[in-house]
Design a protein around this motif. Structure first.
Motif, mmCIF file in Angstrom:
data_model
loop_
_atom_site.group_PDB
_atom_site.id
_atom_site.type_symbol
_atom_site.label_atom_id
_atom_site.label_comp_id
_atom_site.label_asym_id
_atom_site.label_seq_id
_atom_site.Cartn_x
_atom_site.Cartn_y
_atom_site.Cartn_z
ATOM 1 N N ASN A 15 0.816 -1.229 0.000
ATOM 2 C CA ASN A 15 0.000 0.000 0.000
ATOM 3 C C ASN A 15 0.846 1.275 0.000
ATOM 4 O O ASN A 15 0.719 2.120 0.903
ATOM 5 C CB ASN A 15 -0.929 -0.008 1.230
ATOM 6 N N PRO A 16 1.701 1.435 -1.001
ATOM 7 C CA PRO A 16 2.602 2.600 -1.008
ATOM 8 C C PRO A 16 1.878 3.936 -1.038
ATOM 9 O O PRO A 16 2.420 4.950 -0.579
ATOM 10 C CB PRO A 16 3.437 2.399 -2.278
ATOM 11 N N LEU B 49 0.483 4.202 -17.840
ATOM 12 C CA LEU B 49 0.840 3.365 -16.689
ATOM 13 C C LEU B 49 2.238 2.785 -16.797
ATOM 14 O O LEU B 49 2.877 2.494 -15.786
ATOM 15 C CB LEU B 49 -0.180 2.224 -16.542
ATOM 16 N N ARG B 50 2.691 2.600 -18.012
ATOM 17 C CA ARG B 50 4.026 2.008 -18.199
ATOM 18 C C ARG B 50 5.122 2.888 -17.624
ATOM 19 O O ARG B 50 6.186 2.417 -17.276
ATOM 20 C CB ARG B 50 4.282 1.743 -19.680
ATOM 21 N N SER B 77 -2.410 -8.430 -14.582
ATOM 22 C CA SER B 77 -1.538 -9.472 -15.145
ATOM 23 C C SER B 77 -0.071 -9.206 -14.831
ATOM 24 O O SER B 77 0.753 -10.114 -14.891
ATOM 25 C CB SER B 77 -1.730 -9.547 -16.670
ATOM 26 N N GLY B 78 0.237 -7.951 -14.529
ATOM 27 C CA GLY B 78 1.633 -7.604 -14.238
ATOM 28 C C GLY B 78 2.496 -7.499 -15.472
ATOM 29 O O GLY B 78 3.707 -7.297 -15.375
ATOM 30 N N LYS B 79 1.869 -7.642 -16.624
ATOM 31 C CA LYS B 79 2.635 -7.534 -17.875
ATOM 32 C C LYS B 79 2.786 -6.074 -18.270
ATOM 33 O O LYS B 79 2.202 -5.192 -17.654
ATOM 34 C CB LYS B 79 1.932 -8.322 -18.983
ATOM 35 N N ILE B 82 3.671 -2.875 -15.809
ATOM 36 C CA ILE B 82 2.701 -2.135 -14.985
ATOM 37 C C ILE B 82 2.606 -2.813 -13.619
ATOM 38 O O ILE B 82 2.583 -4.038 -13.524
ATOM 39 C CB ILE B 82 1.307 -2.129 -15.653
ATOM 40 N N ASN B 83 2.556 -1.997 -12.558
ATOM 41 C CA ASN B 83 2.449 -2.523 -11.203
ATOM 42 C C ASN B 83 1.096 -3.223 -11.006
ATOM 43 O O ASN B 83 0.057 -2.557 -11.014
ATOM 44 C CB ASN B 83 2.613 -1.360 -10.210
#
Lengths: 166, 175
Positions: A15-16, B49-50, B77-79, B82-83
């Motif tokens: 939770n940053p 977002l990237r 997906s984390g691809k 992106i966080n």
């Protein structure tokens, strides 16, 4: 014995965002919220113009729907999109009745599998309601007029559902 | 309710309707968020977002080009660098249960029904700060724990089909 339970993994949330947001002691959140409400209210004039434009666009789509033919599907998609935008915005500017009518129309479209004269009749009632609200600038819930409008729409949908249930 | 200072966070608003985007941005500015980025669909949002500079996403669900569900799936997906743990508030005028469940099961953090108000947005942001939920990864889901309340004192029989998840949670908690 083999374990056939699905694998579940838990990931701690660091939770940053919480580290970047601080609590302001002694300040009432209502003050901040009122300031934000005020920032939105400034857009009220623009909404009035958009509302008029949307009603004109919906009326145009309604005319296309009534014509039938190849353009009907595109007209319905266009009409649903405008109604969806309107239901999402109107309540913010003191027109909850518009949001209710738009919501009713969108749900009716979402549940309709065909576009026949019966569906067009129900949608037309919604379009007429929006035209009436726009012309009379009915804000809030519209009081008795608003209740009458919404009851009228509900009755039409109940009648439609009864006629179309097997 | 506490008063939060949002000046240091950066929020991405993803909404295909220009005026609705303006409404959301104005609310956030009014709440003293200094940096608000905008995207008109999921494709533009991914580019934004990237960069990795976004702390919170506020996104519409129904969009023409790459809708909210596709965007949320991409985030979780984390691809694409992106966080996947980003907090995401889904905003939608379509409040039928099916829509909300779909957003929940895709990994949203909070749901906000349109028409929006400053109070509603503030309360969702406060909930993200005050009640961070840990993430769950199963074969079919990755996102915030969908059970918001967990009574650790409950010792009765577990009858839900997915209670295996609950058992595992208990195991992790004890570990």
């Amino acid at each position: 014995m083999s374990d056939k339970r699905p694998k579940v993994e838990f990931v701690d949330n660091p939770n940053p965002i919480a580290k970047k947001i601080r609590v302001e002691q002694g300040r009432d959140p209502k003050t901040l919220i009122q300031k934000a409400d005020q920032a939105v209210r400034k857009l009220g004039g623009e909404f009035e113009e958009i509302f008029q434009q949307n009603v004109a666009e919906i009326s145009k789509s309604m005319s296309e729907l009534k014509k039938g033919g190849d353009g009907q599907s595109a007209a319905l998609i266009e009409m649903r999109k405008t109604l969806h935008d309107l239901r999402g915005q109107a309540g913010t500017f003191g027109y909850p009745l518009v949001s209710h009518v738009g919501d009713s129309a969108c749900k009716f479209i979402d549940h309709s599998e065909t576009v026949s004269a019966n569906e067009i009749e129900v949608l037309n009632m919604h379009v007429d309601a929006l035209k009436a609200i726009s012309a009379a600038k009915i804000k809030g819930d519209g009081g008795d007029v608003g209740k009458e409008l919404m009851n009228g729409l509900r009755k039409v949908i109940v009648k439609y559902n009864a006629a179309n249930s097997t | 309710m506490k008063t939060y200072n949002f000046e240091a966070i950066r929020i991405l608003v993803v909404e295909d309707n220009r005026f609705m985007r303006t409404i959301l941005v104005n609310v956030l500015w009014g709440l003293d968020v200094r940096e608000v980025a905008e995207a008109k669909n999921g494709i533009d949002a991914i580019e934004e977002l990237r960069g990795g500079q976004v702390d919170l996403v506020v996104m519409d669900w129904e969009m023409d080009e790459m809708n909210g569900m596709e965007l949320l799936k991409t985030i979780r997906s984390g691809k694409r660098n992106i966080n996947p743990l980003l907090p995401v508030i889904v905003v939608s005028a379509n409040t039928i249960a099916r829509n909300i469940i779909q957003a929940r099961d895709t990994g949203m953090t909070e749901f906000l029904a349109k028409p929006v108000s400053a109070n509603a947005i503030y309360s969702r942001m406060a909930a993200i700060v005050e009640n961070p939920r840990r993430f769950v990864r199963t074969e079919s889901y990755f996102g915030p724990d969908r059970r918001r309340r967990y009574d650790s004192a409950y010792g009765g029989p577990k009858r839900r089909a997915d209670d295996v998840e609950d058992d595992d949670r208990g195991a992790v908690g004890r570990a």
